[in-house]
Design an enzyme around this catalytic site. Structure first.
Site: not given
Ligand code: GLN
Length: 551
Positions: A388, A525, A527
């Site tokens: 992400c 994600h 994970e």
């Molecule tokens: N802050 C980034 C976004 O909002 C990544 C978010 C994250 O890593 N879950 O896109």
């Protein structure tokens, strides 16, 4: 059979592994051939966990339907090898919200809506809905917090009402802390547990089973004492000592026959349980053939490893699942990105790792250090996996140092920047301007088309048996920002591989680099979808390459 209910509550203090205990019990019941599902209740007023900082509450776990919930839901999914939905999670806030919405719709027929019984009834209705949705014969519900607190009283009242109506269908388990005193820490004290039971009794509930959480196993004398003082039947005090791996807990509980005790309380004929595969897995954990050293670069929260571990629990578990799969002992270290920002000479330490992960995150603290770490991994061919925010920072690094856009950044870090290679989506921009923060990110499962020839294409074959050509997988999201398509051609021209895309919205989902043993960034994600017996394909491939490239 009628639906059966198991409730798991906590005594003495929180943080003693109630969630893992509930998940382990669910696992044992599942392995006995029953259809089970698991619910988590958080007693706070937040409608979901989405607006809470991970330093406050640990990781925010995300379900397929976009529910942002407590990390215990992750344990449920991992232990039961299943995917759950928002029906399996509730908070005080969400319960009140639906009662208030019903009242506004005149669903209470003009009656005065009282907290009792309306709130407990709403809670029971939700538990039944989850059972129905998941077609479960047995529902295990964990109530967050500790008995004796004001916050969870209405949830306990729901248990009381349910048990009053269906005494043979409800089993209440108290997970209680039994402190060990004395020089060697072996003198187990049962008094706090006795007080916890009195607390439960005072709200009309008698526990059926007590799990004694202690640093060491409970001896027979202590078990008998708790049993006698708390009014339990013989055999209803189960020892829950510390274990090295959370996956051993289920095996331990069964040493004290927890399942047959539960089945007896619920008037169920026990079926033959089968924890063979689970046992083989825990044995594998204990006998690794080597070790793999993975560094996780995060921002340091100021209170040490515990907070980091809690904030990135699914990332940690995913690395572990993959390491166990390859018969490796996972050696995981936290690396503070701030250090790399202030002192780039420190980056050299990354070379001593077999692989580096940059997990998700929000805000601009520590990002420059992470970008430096990514550059180091790219240039020195250290296996790298960005999750992400980790993908977003990889794109920024590539834009700055390969494409030559020195001021490339994300709109998240600099509102008025010139080269936002990571930018906010138009619909997200409106939400942000109107301060709609709760439940409004790109959340939950989205399809991703994986492109032929990519590292990911090879890896995901695990999920899409025998597929040829580009194929579609589904992954969970939680973010507001995306790779800016205005820069895509330039990035690709310079060698960035777009290995996965969201076809509907034409969004970049996976990036890779060629000529590097493993350099993969994902906008989602992964994970959240790794399971102990079924590691996530990308983590599996990342760790495989890390092991192969071992120093
Ligand atoms: N802050 C980034 C976004 O909002 C990544 C978010 C994250 O890593 N879950 O896109």
């Amino acid at each position: 059979m009628s639906t059966k209910y198991i409730f798991v509550t906590g005594g003495v203090m929180s943080g003693v592994g109630k969630g893992v205990a509930a998940a382990s019990i669910a696992k044992i019941i599942q392995s006995s051939g029953f259809d089970v599902t698991a619910i988590k209740i958080d007693p706070y007023v937040n409608v979901d966990a989405g607006t809470m900082s991970p330093t406050e509450h640990g990781e925010v776990f995300v379900l397929d339907d976009g529910m942002e919930c407590d990390q215990d839901m992750g344990n449920y999914e991992r232990f039961l090898n299943t995917s759950l939905s928002s029906a399996n999670y509730m908070t005080t806030g969400s319960v009140y919200l639906s009662v208030i919405n019903k009242e506004r719709r005149m669903e209470y027929g003009g009656k005065q809506v009282e907290v009792v019984p309306r709130i407990p009834m709403e809670i029971i209705e939700r538990i039944n809905n989850a059972a129905k949705k998941e077609k479960a014969q047995i529902v295990i519900t964990e109530i967050g917090g500790t008995v004796g607190e004001y916050e969870n009283l209405l949830f306990l009242e729901a248990i009381r009402l349910l048990k009053l109506k269906q005494p043979k269908d409800v089993c209440v388990i108290l997970v209680s802390y039994v402190p060990a005193l004395g020089a060697g820490g072996t003198e187990l004290k049962t008094k706090p547990t006795q007080h916890a039971v009195r607390n439960l009794n005072s709200v009309g509930i008698q526990p059926d089973i007590i799990l004694g959480r202690a640093s060491v196993p409970l001896d027979q004398k202590r078990k008998e004492k708790i049993q006698f003082m708390c009014g339990l039947e013989a055999g209803d005090v189960i020892s829950a000592p510390n274990v090295e791996s959370i996956y051993e807990v289920a095996i331990n509980f069964e040493k004290d026959n927890i399942s047959s005790r539960i089945f007896k309380k619920l008037a169920l004929k026990p079926k033959k349980r089968d924890l063979k595969e689970w046992k083989a897995f825990t044995d594998k954990i204990k006998h690794p053939k080597g070790e793999v050293k993975i560094g996780i670069v995060g921002k340091y929260f100021g209170s040490g490893d515990f907070i980091l571990t809690d904030s990135y629990i699914s990332v940690l578990e995913s690395v572990k699942h993959a390491a166990y799969f390859w018969n490796q002992k996972p050696v995981i270290e936290w690396l503070d990105s701030d250090v790399y920002e202030k002192n780039p000479a420190k980056l050299k330490e990354l070379s001593s790792f077999d692989g580096i992960v940059i997990p998700g995150g929000f805000g601009n603290r520590g990002v420059e250090g992470k970008i430096k770490a990514i550059q180091y991994c790219r240039e020195n061919k250290i296996p790298f996996f960005g999750l992400c925010l980790g993908l977003q920072l990889s794109v920024i690094e590539f834009a700055r140092n390969v494409v030559g856009l020195k001021d490339a950044t994300s709109r998240e870090f600099e509102k008025n920047c010139k080269n936002a290679v990571i930018d906010v989506m138009p619909e997200q921009k409106v939400l942000l301007e109107e301060r709609h923060y709760g439940g409004t990110m790109r959340l939950g499962a989205y399809d991703c088309q994986v492109q032929e020839g990519a590292i990911s294409h090879k890896a995901y074959k695990d999920w899409v048996d025998g597929a040829v050509g580009p194929y579609t997988i589904s992954e969970r999201h939680r973010h507001r920002y995306e790779v800016n398509n205005d820069y895509r051609d330039e990035l690709v021209k310079n060698g960035l591989v777009v290995a996965g895309i969201n076809v509907k919205k034409d969004l970049v989902e996976i990036i890779e680099l060629q000529g590097h043993p493993f350099f993969v960034g994902v906008q989602f994600h992964p994970e959240f979808k790794s399971r102990p017996l079924k590691p996530h394909p990308l983590f599996k491939e990342f760790v495989r390459v890390a092991v192969k490239n071992k120093k």
